[in-house]
Design a protein around this motif. Structure first.
Motif, PDB file in Angstrom:
ATOM      1  N   PRO A  34     -39.595   1.276  30.611  1.00  0.00           N
ATOM      2  CA  PRO A  34     -38.604   2.197  30.031  1.00  0.00           C
ATOM      3  C   PRO A  34     -38.338   1.847  28.570  1.00  0.00           C
ATOM      4  O   PRO A  34     -38.476   0.689  28.159  1.00  0.00           O
ATOM      5  N   ALA A  35     -37.944   2.853  27.798  1.00  0.00           N
ATOM      6  CA  ALA A  35     -37.708   2.650  26.362  1.00  0.00           C
ATOM      7  C   ALA A  35     -36.307   2.090  26.130  1.00  0.00           C
ATOM      8  O   ALA A  35     -35.424   2.751  25.578  1.00  0.00           O
ATOM      9  N   ASN A  36     -36.108   0.854  26.549  1.00  0.00           N
ATOM     10  CA  ASN A  36     -34.838   0.170  26.332  1.00  0.00           C
ATOM     11  C   ASN A  36     -35.105  -1.335  26.259  1.00  0.00           C
ATOM     12  O   ASN A  36     -36.263  -1.775  26.304  1.00  0.00           O
ATOM     13  N   HIS A  37     -34.042  -2.104  26.147  1.00  0.00           N
ATOM     14  CA  HIS A  37     -34.211  -3.547  25.991  1.00  0.00           C
ATOM     15  C   HIS A  37     -34.929  -4.164  27.197  1.00  0.00           C
ATOM     16  O   HIS A  37     -35.772  -5.052  27.042  1.00  0.00           O
ATOM     17  N   GLU A  38     -34.607  -3.677  28.390  1.00  0.00           N
ATOM     18  CA  GLU A  38     -35.258  -4.216  29.582  1.00  0.00           C
ATOM     19  C   GLU A  38     -36.759  -3.925  29.552  1.00  0.00           C
ATOM     20  O   GLU A  38     -37.576  -4.763  29.967  1.00  0.00           O
ATOM     21  N   GLY A  39     -37.130  -2.734  29.098  1.00  0.00           N
ATOM     22  CA  GLY A  39     -38.549  -2.394  29.021  1.00  0.00           C
ATOM     23  C   GLY A  39     -39.291  -3.260  28.021  1.00  0.00           C
ATOM     24  O   GLY A  39     -40.424  -3.704  28.279  1.00  0.00           O
ATOM     25  N   HIS A  40     -38.675  -3.508  26.866  1.00  0.00           N
ATOM     26  CA  HIS A  40     -39.320  -4.364  25.863  1.00  0.00           C
ATOM     27  C   HIS A  40     -39.490  -5.787  26.399  1.00  0.00           C
ATOM     28  O   HIS A  40     -40.533  -6.421  26.170  1.00  0.00           O
ATOM     29  N   ALA A  41     -38.468  -6.287  27.109  1.00  0.00           N
ATOM     30  CA  ALA A  41     -38.561  -7.629  27.687  1.00  0.00           C
ATOM     31  C   ALA A  41     -39.649  -7.682  28.762  1.00  0.00           C
ATOM     32  O   ALA A  41     -40.369  -8.689  28.884  1.00  0.00           O
TER      33      ALA A  41
END
Length: 510
Positions: A34-41
Motif C-alpha cells: 500500500p502507498a503508505n508508511h507501512e507499505g514502504h517499510a
C-alpha cells in the motif's frame, strides 16, 4: 536470493505498488505494498533478503504530462544545453523529466520539434525511490505505460500515421496512448468504476474528445482518420459495438490476460526494449557502481587468463613468465584502486541520510549560482559581431532574485513579513531562483544620424535576446522618446556619439 530472478519491476500507481519478478521466461507478481508508511517499510523488509537484483520502476499514474514546443536547429553541446534549459523551464518541480527531438518543421526556419514529458508529481514516487536508495538497490531506470505501448506497436508492426491504443487496467483505469508514426505524442489516464465492465459507448465517449484535442494542438489534421486499437479482456463488454466514422476507425485486439500493460511489459523485457526515460543519475548510482564493479571483475579475469595463456607455452622460461605476470598485476593495480575509491565514496555517515542530502543539495545550489564574468562577457562580445560602431564603456553586474522570486518577496513584505533583503536573496540562492543582472553602458561612435545609432542599439538588443537568452530592459537609448528627453541635431553633417544604457538579466541555471 532467488537466482532465477534476473530483474525486478516495481509498478507504482496512486494507491499502491506491485512488485514483479522477471525470470527471463515470464513476469510473476510477488508482492503488493500500500502507498503508505507501512507499505514502504514492507518493501524495505523485502529488500533485506535480496538487494542485489536490479530494479526497473514502471509508473502508471495520471500525472504524466506531455508538452510540445520547438527550438532552433543546432547541434552538439549547444543542442544539449538548449534542451536542458527548456526542459528546466517546462518542468521546474520534478527531477523525473525528458526531452526528445521528434522531427523538424517543414517550412520557415525549420526548427526542431521537441516533446517534453515528465512525471509532474514527484511526491508519488519519492517515498519508493528513497526506500530503494536506502537499501542500496541498483535501479536501472524509470519508464511508463505510454512508452511500453510504443514498444508494443513497434513489435506488432503497427505503423499507422495516427494511432490510439486503449487499454483498461484493473488498478488504474482507462489509458489512451496516441502514437504518430510510431512515436509517443500523448497519453491520458481516466479512472473508472471497477464493478462495471467497460462498454464500447464508454470508450467512444473517451476517444472523441481526445481526437478533437489532437486536432486543436495540430497533431492530427482535420481530414485524417485515426486508427483506434482497443485491447479486449475480461474487464470489457463490447456487445454494443463500435461505429467507424471518417475520423475514427476501431479495431479490437483480443487478449488472454486481463492487463494489456503486463503483456506490453513482457514483450519489452523479451526484446530488451525497456529503456530508462525518467530516472536521474543520482537514483541510478548503485546500478552504475555495479557496472563498474563488473567491468573491473571482467578486466581482472581477462588479465589473469591472458597471463596464464602467456605462461603456459613458455613454461621452461620461468624468468620471462614471471616478468609478464608482474606487468599485468601492475596494470591491474590502478583499476583496483579506482574501484576502492568508488566503494569508499559511499561511507556510513554520522548523520541521517536526509540531513546529509539537504547539506549536499544546499552546497550544490550555492556552487551553481557562482558567477563567471568571462561567460557573460563572451556572450555580450558575440552579440556585437557585425555591429561595428558600438563601443562599450562600462559594466556593472550582480546576482539578484529571479522575477518570479522578486514578486513573491514583494507579496510577503506587503503581508507584513519582517525579512531583510539579504535573507530573501540567500534563500533564493539556495532554491536556485536567481538571475545574473548586468548594467551595460556604451555609445555609438562616428555616426551622423540618431536614427542609425538607434537601429544599431536595437540590433544589439535583438542579438542579446534571441541568440544568448538575455532579457533586455533599455534604460537609455540614442533616441529617447520620454517627455523630459532632449535631442540635439547637427546640421553640418559631423559625427555624433550618442550614449545608451541597457539592463541585461538572465536566470542562472542549476
Amino acid at each position: 536470493m532467488n537466482k532465477d530472478v534476473k530483474l525486478r519491476i516495481l509498478l507504482v500507481h496512486a494507491s499502491a505498488a506491485e512488485l514483479f519478478n522477471w525470470t527471463g521466461r515470464g513476469v510473476e507478481r510477488s508482492h503488493v505494498y500500500p502507498a503508505n508508511h507501512e507499505g514502504h517499510a514492507a518493501l524495505a523488509q523485502t529488500l533485506q533478503d535480496d538487494a542485489r537484483t536490479p530494479f526497473f520502476i514502471l509508473v502508471d499514474c495520471i500525472e504524466e504530462d506531455f508538452r510540445h514546443d520547438s527550438i532552433a536547429h543546432v547541434g552538439g553541446s549547444d543542442r544539449r544545453e538548449l534542451l536542458k534549459r527548456k526542459l528546466k523551464l517546462q518542468f521546474r518541480n520534478t527531477p523525473y523529466r525528458l526531452a526528445t527531438i521528434i522531427g523538424r518543421e517543414k517550412s520557415g526556419r525549420r526548427d526542431d520539434n521537441v516533446l517534453f514529458s515528465a512525471l509532474s508529481n514527484p511526491e508519488l514516487l519519492d517515498p519508493w525511490t528513497d526506500t530503494l536508495l536506502r537499501c542500496q538497490v541498483p535501479v536501472k531506470g524509470i519508464t511508463t505505460p505510454a512508452y511500453l505501448m510504443e514498444a508494443y506497436a513497434a513489435k506488432h508492426k503497427r505503423h499507422e500515421e495516427h494511432l490510439i491504443l486503449i487499454s483498461i487496467e484493473p488498478t488504474t483505469g482507462i489509458r489512451q496512448t496516441y502514437l504518430k508514426n510510431g512515436k509517443v505524442m500523448l497519453s491520458r489516464l481516466a479512472p473508472w468504476v471497477q464493478e462495471e465492465a467497460v462498454s464500447a459507448n464508454r470508450l467512444t465517449e473517451q476517444v472523441v474528445p481526445t481526437r478533437k484535442y489532437l486536432e486543436r494542438i495540430k497533431l492530427v489534421p482535420f481530414d485524417k482518420p485515426v486508427k483506434v486499437l482497443v485491447f479486449s479482456s475480461g474487464l470489457t463488454d463490447f456487445s454494443d459495438g463500435f461505429s467507424d466514422t471518417d475520423e475514427l476507425q476501431y479495431e479490437i485486439v483480443e487478449m488472454a490476460a486481463q492487463s494489456a500493460l503486463l503483456e506490453a511489459m513482457t514483450d519489452a523485457l523479451k526484446k530488451r526494449r525497456m529503456r530508462n526515460l525518467y530516472a536521474p543519475f543520482a537514483l541510478r548510482r548503485y546500478f552504475h557502481i555495479n557496472q563498474v564493479r563488473m567491468g573491473l571483475f571482467l578486466l581482472s579475469a581477462s588479465t589473469l587468463l591472458t597471463t596464464a595463456a602467456l605462461v603456459t607455452p613458455k613454461f621452461l622460461n620461468i624468468v620471462d613468465s614471471t616478468d609478464r605476470t608482474i606487468s599485468f598485476r601492475i596494470q591491474e593495480r590502478p583499476l583496483l584502486q579506482d574501484y576502492e575509491r568508488l566503494r569508499l565514496g559511499f561511507p556510513e555517515t554520522p548523520i541521517a541520510s536526509n540531513t546529509m542530502a539537504v547539506v549536499v543539495e544546499t552546497y550544490d545550489a550555492i556552487q551553481n549560482q557562482t558567477l563567471n564574468p568571462a561567460q557573460a562577457m563572451a556572450s555580450i562580445s558575440s552579440a556585437m559581431r557585425g555591429i561595428s560602431d558600438i563601443r562599450l564603456i562600462g559594466f556593472d553586474w550582480s546576482v539578484r532574485m529571479s522575477e518570479e522570486r522578486e514578486t513573491a518577496a514583494e507579496q510577503q513584505l506587503l503581508a507584513g513579513a519582517r525579512i531583510s533583503p539579504q535573507a530573501f536573496l540567500a534563500q533564493a540562492i539556495i532554491d536556485q531562483q536567481t538571475a545574473l543582472n548586468v548594467i551595460v553602458e556604451g555609445r555609438v561612435e562616428n555616426i551622423t544620424s540618431y536614427q542609425s545609432a538607434q537601429d544599431q542599439v536595437i540590433n544589439f538588443i535583438d542579438a542579446l535576446s534571441n541568440e544568448h537568452g538575455f532579457t533586455v530592459n533599455p534604460l537609455q537609448l540614442p533616441l529617447d522618446s520620454s517627455p523630459t528627453a532632449n535631442v540635439t541635431m547637427r546640421l553640418d553633417g559631423s559625427t555624433i556619439n550618442p550614449p545608451f544604457r541597457l539592463e541585461l538579466m538572465q536566470e542562472l541555471q542549476p
